[in-house]
Every structure is written in C-alpha cells, then in structure tokens.
Write a protein that holds these residues in place. Structure first.
Motif, PDB file in Angstrom:
ATOM      1  N   SER A 373     -13.906  56.068  23.154  1.00 12.15           N
ATOM      2  CA  SER A 373     -15.258  56.366  22.663  1.00 12.15           C
ATOM      3  C   SER A 373     -15.183  57.252  21.425  1.00 12.15           C
ATOM      4  O   SER A 373     -15.869  57.006  20.424  1.00 12.15           O
ATOM      5  CB  SER A 373     -16.084  57.044  23.756  1.00 12.15           C
ATOM      6  N   ALA A 374     -14.363  58.278  21.484  1.00 13.89           N
ATOM      7  CA  ALA A 374     -14.237  59.192  20.349  1.00 13.89           C
ATOM      8  C   ALA A 374     -13.627  58.493  19.140  1.00 13.89           C
ATOM      9  O   ALA A 374     -14.080  58.682  18.000  1.00 13.89           O
ATOM     10  CB  ALA A 374     -13.389  60.393  20.754  1.00 13.89           C
ATOM     11  N   ALA A 375     -12.610  57.678  19.356  1.00 18.61           N
ATOM     12  CA  ALA A 375     -11.938  57.003  18.241  1.00 18.61           C
ATOM     13  C   ALA A 375     -12.869  56.012  17.550  1.00 18.61           C
ATOM     14  O   ALA A 375     -12.883  55.907  16.313  1.00 18.61           O
ATOM     15  CB  ALA A 375     -10.686  56.290  18.748  1.00 18.61           C
ATOM     16  N   CYS A 376     -13.659  55.276  18.321  1.00 13.39           N
ATOM     17  CA  CYS A 376     -14.566  54.297  17.724  1.00 13.39           C
ATOM     18  C   CYS A 376     -15.729  54.990  17.012  1.00 13.39           C
ATOM     19  O   CYS A 376     -16.202  54.502  15.974  1.00 13.39           O
ATOM     20  CB  CYS A 376     -15.080  53.330  18.792  1.00 13.39           C
ATOM     21  N   ALA A 377     -16.180  56.127  17.535  1.00 16.09           N
ATOM     22  CA  ALA A 377     -17.237  56.888  16.861  1.00 16.09           C
ATOM     23  C   ALA A 377     -16.746  57.421  15.525  1.00 16.09           C
ATOM     24  O   ALA A 377     -17.509  57.488  14.545  1.00 16.09           O
ATOM     25  CB  ALA A 377     -17.708  58.026  17.750  1.00 16.09           C
ATOM     26  N   ALA A 378     -15.477  57.795  15.460  1.00 17.85           N
ATOM     27  CA  ALA A 378     -14.906  58.254  14.195  1.00 17.85           C
ATOM     28  C   ALA A 378     -14.736  57.101  13.212  1.00 17.85           C
ATOM     29  O   ALA A 378     -14.879  57.275  11.997  1.00 17.85           O
ATOM     30  CB  ALA A 378     -13.560  58.932  14.447  1.00 17.85           C
ATOM     31  N   LEU A 379     -14.462  55.919  13.741  1.00 13.92           N
ATOM     32  CA  LEU A 379     -14.260  54.742  12.895  1.00 13.92           C
ATOM     33  C   LEU A 379     -15.577  54.264  12.293  1.00 13.92           C
ATOM     34  O   LEU A 379     -15.661  53.983  11.089  1.00 13.92           O
ATOM     35  CB  LEU A 379     -13.628  53.618  13.722  1.00 13.92           C
ATOM     36  N   ILE A 380     -16.629  54.176  13.127  1.00 13.89           N
ATOM     37  CA  ILE A 380     -17.944  53.716  12.681  1.00 13.89           C
ATOM     38  C   ILE A 380     -18.995  54.679  13.235  1.00 13.89           C
ATOM     39  O   ILE A 380     -19.402  54.549  14.401  1.00 13.89           O
ATOM     40  CB  ILE A 380     -18.227  52.271  13.140  1.00 13.89           C
ATOM     41  N   PRO A 381     -19.446  55.632  12.461  1.00 15.45           N
ATOM     42  CA  PRO A 381     -20.469  56.570  12.945  1.00 15.45           C
ATOM     43  C   PRO A 381     -21.711  55.828  13.435  1.00 15.45           C
ATOM     44  O   PRO A 381     -22.173  54.881  12.806  1.00 15.45           O
ATOM     45  CB  PRO A 381     -20.769  57.421  11.710  1.00 15.45           C
ATOM     46  N   GLY A 382     -22.209  56.252  14.572  1.00 15.57           N
ATOM     47  CA  GLY A 382     -23.401  55.629  15.143  1.00 15.57           C
ATOM     48  C   GLY A 382     -23.104  54.466  16.074  1.00 15.57           C
ATOM     49  O   GLY A 382     -24.029  53.926  16.696  1.00 15.57           O
ATOM     50  N   ILE A 383     -21.840  54.066  16.173  1.00 18.14           N
ATOM     51  CA  ILE A 383     -21.490  52.983  17.087  1.00 18.14           C
ATOM     52  C   ILE A 383     -21.864  53.385  18.510  1.00 18.14           C
ATOM     53  O   ILE A 383     -21.843  54.575  18.862  1.00 18.14           O
ATOM     54  CB  ILE A 383     -19.985  52.659  16.978  1.00 18.14           C
ATOM     55  N   ARG A 384     -22.230  52.407  19.337  1.00 16.61           N
ATOM     56  CA  ARG A 384     -22.719  52.705  20.679  1.00 16.61           C
ATOM     57  C   ARG A 384     -21.753  52.172  21.734  1.00 16.61           C
ATOM     58  O   ARG A 384     -21.838  50.995  22.102  1.00 16.61           O
ATOM     59  CB  ARG A 384     -24.116  52.117  20.868  1.00 16.61           C
ATOM     60  N   PRO A 385     -20.835  53.001  22.238  1.00 15.43           N
ATOM     61  CA  PRO A 385     -19.951  52.556  23.318  1.00 15.43           C
ATOM     62  C   PRO A 385     -20.763  52.297  24.585  1.00 15.43           C
ATOM     63  O   PRO A 385     -21.618  53.099  24.957  1.00 15.43           O
ATOM     64  CB  PRO A 385     -18.987  53.727  23.509  1.00 15.43           C
ATOM     65  N   ALA A 386     -20.475  51.168  25.241  1.00 15.08           N
ATOM     66  CA  ALA A 386     -21.181  50.831  26.481  1.00 15.08           C
ATOM     67  C   ALA A 386     -20.188  50.272  27.488  1.00 15.08           C
ATOM     68  O   ALA A 386     -20.275  49.116  27.899  1.00 15.08           O
ATOM     69  CB  ALA A 386     -22.302  49.827  26.202  1.00 15.08           C
ATOM     70  N   PRO A 387     -19.210  51.089  27.913  1.00 14.25           N
ATOM     71  CA  PRO A 387     -18.193  50.588  28.841  1.00 14.25           C
ATOM     72  C   PRO A 387     -18.762  50.360  30.235  1.00 14.25           C
ATOM     73  O   PRO A 387     -19.630  51.100  30.701  1.00 14.25           O
ATOM     74  CB  PRO A 387     -17.152  51.711  28.844  1.00 14.25           C
ATOM     75  N   PHE A 388     -18.253  49.335  30.881  1.00 18.33           N
ATOM     76  CA  PHE A 388     -18.641  49.057  32.261  1.00 18.33           C
ATOM     77  C   PHE A 388     -17.553  48.188  32.881  1.00 18.33           C
ATOM     78  O   PHE A 388     -16.694  47.665  32.180  1.00 18.33           O
ATOM     79  CB  PHE A 388     -20.000  48.339  32.337  1.00 18.33           C
ATOM     80  N   GLY A 389     -17.603  48.039  34.191  1.00 19.11           N
ATOM     81  CA  GLY A 389     -16.687  47.088  34.807  1.00 19.11           C
ATOM     82  C   GLY A 389     -16.026  47.568  36.070  1.00 19.11           C
ATOM     83  O   GLY A 389     -16.516  48.458  36.774  1.00 19.11           O
ATOM     84  N   HIS A 390     -14.864  46.973  36.309  1.00 17.97           N
ATOM     85  CA  HIS A 390     -14.221  47.009  37.616  1.00 17.97           C
ATOM     86  C   HIS A 390     -13.278  48.212  37.704  1.00 17.97           C
ATOM     87  O   HIS A 390     -12.050  48.061  37.733  1.00 17.97           O
ATOM     88  CB  HIS A 390     -13.479  45.702  37.851  1.00 17.97           C
ATOM     89  N   ILE A 391     -13.850  49.393  37.781  1.00 15.01           N
ATOM     90  CA  ILE A 391     -13.038  50.610  37.739  1.00 15.01           C
ATOM     91  C   ILE A 391     -12.095  50.693  38.932  1.00 15.01           C
ATOM     92  O   ILE A 391     -11.016  51.293  38.849  1.00 15.01           O
ATOM     93  CB  ILE A 391     -13.944  51.860  37.664  1.00 15.01           C
ATOM     94  N   GLY A 392     -12.438  50.051  40.038  1.00 11.93           N
ATOM     95  CA  GLY A 392     -11.578  50.075  41.216  1.00 11.93           C
ATOM     96  C   GLY A 392     -10.249  49.379  41.020  1.00 11.93           C
ATOM     97  O   GLY A 392      -9.290  49.651  41.753  1.00 11.93           O
ATOM     98  N   ASP A 393     -10.144  48.459  40.037  1.00  8.49           N
ATOM     99  CA  ASP A 393      -8.854  47.825  39.739  1.00  8.49           C
ATOM    100  C   ASP A 393      -8.378  48.131  38.319  1.00  8.49           C
ATOM    101  O   ASP A 393      -7.420  47.526  37.837  1.00  8.49           O
ATOM    102  CB  ASP A 393      -8.902  46.312  39.989  1.00  8.49           C
ATOM    103  N   GLY A 394      -9.048  49.073  37.640  1.00 12.56           N
ATOM    104  CA  GLY A 394      -8.587  49.508  36.331  1.00 12.56           C
ATOM    105  C   GLY A 394      -9.018  48.658  35.164  1.00 12.56           C
ATOM    106  O   GLY A 394      -8.587  48.891  34.033  1.00 12.56           O
ATOM    107  N   ASN A 395      -9.902  47.682  35.404  1.00 12.31           N
ATOM    108  CA  ASN A 395     -10.355  46.760  34.348  1.00 12.31           C
ATOM    109  C   ASN A 395     -11.727  47.220  33.840  1.00 12.31           C
ATOM    110  O   ASN A 395     -12.719  47.164  34.564  1.00 12.31           O
ATOM    111  CB  ASN A 395     -10.430  45.350  34.902  1.00 12.31           C
ATOM    112  N   ILE A 396     -11.756  47.675  32.586  1.00 17.03           N
ATOM    113  CA  ILE A 396     -13.000  48.120  31.974  1.00 17.03           C
ATOM    114  C   ILE A 396     -13.327  47.209  30.797  1.00 17.03           C
ATOM    115  O   ILE A 396     -12.469  46.909  29.968  1.00 17.03           O
ATOM    116  CB  ILE A 396     -12.883  49.571  31.477  1.00 17.03           C
ATOM    117  N   HIS A 397     -14.583  46.765  30.746  1.00 14.12           N
ATOM    118  CA  HIS A 397     -15.071  46.030  29.576  1.00 14.12           C
ATOM    119  C   HIS A 397     -15.569  47.083  28.589  1.00 14.12           C
ATOM    120  O   HIS A 397     -16.721  47.531  28.665  1.00 14.12           O
ATOM    121  CB  HIS A 397     -16.175  45.062  29.988  1.00 14.12           C
TER     122      HIS A 397
END
Length: 482
Positions: A373-397
C-alpha cells in the motif's frame, strides 16, 4: 527453448472440413458471431479469430484438433471466458481458432458411495454444485464467477476460491481427467481411484496448465458430505494483523470447522456499499478492515453457533474484534457474502483498476498489505488500494483503483510499473505473483525472473514434448523465446 509459434491461417478448405465435421451448431465464422469470443470479460484484451469451434463430444473435438494440427493452425481454449489475465483471448492476428466446449455440458454420473462426480468440461461450476447438492453431497469449490465459469477452465487454471482454506485448490479435488492432446489423440485418465501410484500423475500436468498442453474434456472430481450446519459472521477488525489473530483463534478451536475466512479492507468495503445496489454495511460504523468467517460441518450434533459466539467473545475481550454481526438466516448469510463477492464489480464501477493476484505465507499477509500500500501510494499519489481475499490461505487480491479524477487510460498505461512494484514486495516475502488466476497473457514476462533456471526449462521441455509446434494457446504462460 520453446519455439516461437508459427501458426498458419486457416484455409477455406480447412473451415469447410470443420463445418462438415461439427455441423451448423458446431462452428461460427461470421464476424458478429465470433466477436464475443475475442474479448475478455474485463474488456482489457481484444483479439481476432478465424472461427469458433463448438464440438459436442470428445470424438468431435479430437477430429477437429487433428485437422487443425495437420494444417498448423493454433487453437485457443475458452470456457466461460472469465479469465482475469487474458488467458482465453486470441491474439490480434486473426489466425487462431477459438475452441469452446459449452455444448459438452453433461453431468454423467454421481456416485454417492465413492463421493465422486463425472462431468464434462462445459458444465458450469454452479450447475455442478447444484447437481452435487441434489445428490446430498457438496462440490466444495466456490469462486465469484461460478455461474459462468466452466469446469474445463476451472481445472485448467487450478482455480482456488473461498473454500481453499479447508478443501484446497481445484487440483486437490481431481481424481481423473480426459484430455484431447495437441495432435488430436486422447488421454483417457478417467479413474476414480484415491490411490494409483503407477508412474507419473499425468492428470496433474493439465491442471493449472492454462490450456497450453491440451483440452480438458471431462473430469472425475471428489465430493464432500453436504454440511448440516453453517454459521457466518462479519467482523470488524483493525487490520490484517487482527484478522490473522482471529483466524488463529478459530483454528485453535477446531480447524476442521473453518469453511471460509475472507479479508476485506475498509476502502474496498466502502466502494461496495457506495457503488453496488442492494448492499449495506450491517455494522454500527465503518472499520479499517473486515473478516467474513464461515463455519460448516456435516455433523448432526454440532453447535456451531456456540463455537462462533465463544471465539468472538474472547476476541472482543482481547480487543481484536470491535464489532460483529452473525447471520440469523440464509438470506442474511447470502447478504454478507454479497459484500465480499461484489468487490470486483465495485472496483470496476469506481474506474480503472490493476489487479494483483498474489500469495505469501499466511503470517506475512499484514506486511504485504502495509508495504505494498505504501509503495503504490508513493508511485502514484491518490491511488486507492483495495486488497481483499483469502487471507486464511495467504492469497490476497491486491487490487489498486485509479485515483479519483485520473484518466483511466493513463492509469492502465502504468499497469506494469504497478504490478512490478507489488511483485517486488511479494518476492521479498517469499510469495508468488500468480496465486489462483494464472499467468495468462498478462504476466509471462515475469516468468524468467520468478521461475527461471531449471524450473522454467523443465516447463519448456514438457511443453515442447506435448505440443512441439506451439499450437496450444500460444502467448499464454510462456514468455516469447529470447
């Protein structure tokens, strides 16, 4: 090195022979009929195809593949066209033939003693789930696109989904396969055996191969007992660290009860509730993050509600969970799942997005989300991270939505920079850039760095041995030679 595909355009004679073989329902050649098969559902990939083949049986497909192979014509397998990485879209040359198995859509049989299902590749995952349910059993594979995704594509991409934490990916459910190979010969591995240690497990070559080694035409899948009790809750947490603490608490109580454990960021949930009609947050106030946990068991005497309430009570006391709602009916359970399943649609409505289907060891998910999240915000200011997914098996979209007001095309023009930024962090955390969506046409350029040396060389040798002329789904999975 895998040869660069040098496919030939289909001749009028070849198309005529295919039409004679498949009949009027089995081939499409008019531009208006072919066009829907040449664009992915996200409308990111646009190609052209000389024809679409729609065989009605394995025998028809085998003959059609033999004709195409003899003519040197490349073939692109396509199921429900739900790929997230362009893996079922033909290129722009117009030389390829798309092959769709939607007419091969029979559930052949269900064995209630073996707990197995034999079905054809064109059956949708939802239809397969319904057939299992009618037999008193459960097909435990569940993905957002199950209403249109077809079994052949689900297996060719080794789909994961919401229940992987308990039942594993598609690969773990496959007992047997039938596959038409690139020369038109048929591998018949339709066996219902749990134990069969006679040499290489060839079926596993084709699961996850993304259509680069052959056409999966039918399969035998393992089923599970139908749950007699299901409980679901939406929990408000401070972030991914708290989500993992909650996961650990449920796992310590009884890991066999956890059917799904899904993470959603506060930003992603906000997009869903603002942009998708029929959704609302069933909690008193918004939270930094959310977990959707579902417990299930086939036991008659189970008291899942008590288990759920006991774990949540302990997590409330520890300050790990700040609020929660437990579904009181099937309708409420489905409403909670709608909040999770509509994340991709909400992001589409919010503008252009870059999708990263990544996995890391479960314990490192919080670090992934924070650092990326921090790296992408530094790359493109205002970018909106929206991670979600299968945290129980380590797979995040780890999806990123364009800044508000930014030109979508300008944002998508930076997709490789964004993906590479996320991928660098994933790699540092001992993860994978392709967790369940596959490599497709989107990410073959990453393969040499991530799967280089002996691993990629072995993959290439397998590809060359089975498809020496590079006619199966060219441009997918493997980077171009050189």
């Amino acid at each position: 090195m895998t040869a660069t595909p040098s496919s030939a355009p289909p001749t009028a004679d070849l198309l005529a022979r295919l039409a004679d073989l498949l009949g009027p329902s089995g081939i499409l050649t008019e531009t208006s009929d072919v066009a829907p098969y040449c664009t992915d559902w996200r409308s990111l990939y646009h190609g052209r195809a000389a024809a679409v083949l729609r065989p009605a049986s394995t025998a028809e497909l085998a003959q059609a593949v033999s004709l195409c192979a003899a003519a040197g014509v490349a073939m692109v397998p396509q199921g429900g066209n739900t790929s997230m990485v362009g893996g079922a879209t033909p290129d722009e040359s117009g030389r390829d033939i798309v092959v769709c198995l939607s007419r091969m859509n029979r559930v052949r049989r269900i064995d209630p003693l073996d707990h197995t299902m034999e079905l054809e590749a064109g059956v949708t995952l939802k239809a397969a789930q319904d057939a299992a349910r009618e037999a008193g059993l459960m097909l435990p594979l569940s993905i957002s696109s199950e209403g249109s995704a077809q079994i052949g594509g689900v297996l060719a991409t080794n789909a994961g989904g919401n229940n992987t934490v308990r039942y594993g990916n598609a690969r773990e459910l496959v007992l047997g396969l039938e596959v038409v190979l690139p020369d038109g010969s048929v591998f018949n591995g339709l066996r219902r055996l749990r134990k069969d240690n006679t040499g290489y497990a060839l079926r596993q070559l084709f699961v996850g191969s993304e259509g680069t080694l052959g056409f999966i035409t039918s399969a035998i899948l393992q089923l599970q007992p139908q749950p007699r009790a299901v409980e679901a809750a939406l929990c408000a947490v401070a972030g991914a660290g708290a989500a993992l603490a909650l996961f650990s608490a449920f796992r310590a109580q009884d890991p066999a009860l956890i059917q799904a454990f899904e993470y959603m960021s506060g930003a992603g949930m906000d997009l869903v509730t603002r942009l998708v009609p029929g959704t609302s947050l069933p909690l008193a106030e918004p939270a930094p993050a959310y977990v959707l946990v579902e417990l299930a068991t086939p036991r008659r005497d189970a008291d899942l509600r008590t288990v759920l309430e006991d774990v949540l009570a302990g997590m409330f006391e520890a300050g790990t969970v700040s609020d929660a709602v437990i579904a009181e009916s099937e309708g409420q359970r489905l409403a909670l799942w709608k909040l999770r399943e509509e994340h991709a649609e909400a992001q589409r409505r919010a503008g252009a997005s870059v999708k990263n289907d990544v996995s890391v060891p479960v314990s490192r998910v919080p670090e992934l989300i924070d650092r990326a999240s921090a790296a992408c915000a530094a790359l493109i200011p205002g970018i909106r991270p929206a991670p979600f997914g299968h945290i129980g098996d380590g797979n995040i979209h780890f999806n990123l939505v364009q800044p508000e007001g930014m030109d979508p095309a300008a944002f998508l023009a930076q997709d490789h920079r964004i993906m590479d930024t996320v991928a660098a962090i994933v790699r540092d955390l001992d993860g994978s850039f392709s967790a369940e969506h596959g490599v497709g046409r989107l990410k073959p350029y990453m393969m040499p760095d991530w799967r280089g040396g002996a691993e990629l060389a072995t993959m290439r040798r397998i590809k060359d041995a089975i498809d020496p002329h590079g006619l199966m789904n060219p441009g997918t999975l493997f980077p171009p030679a050189g």
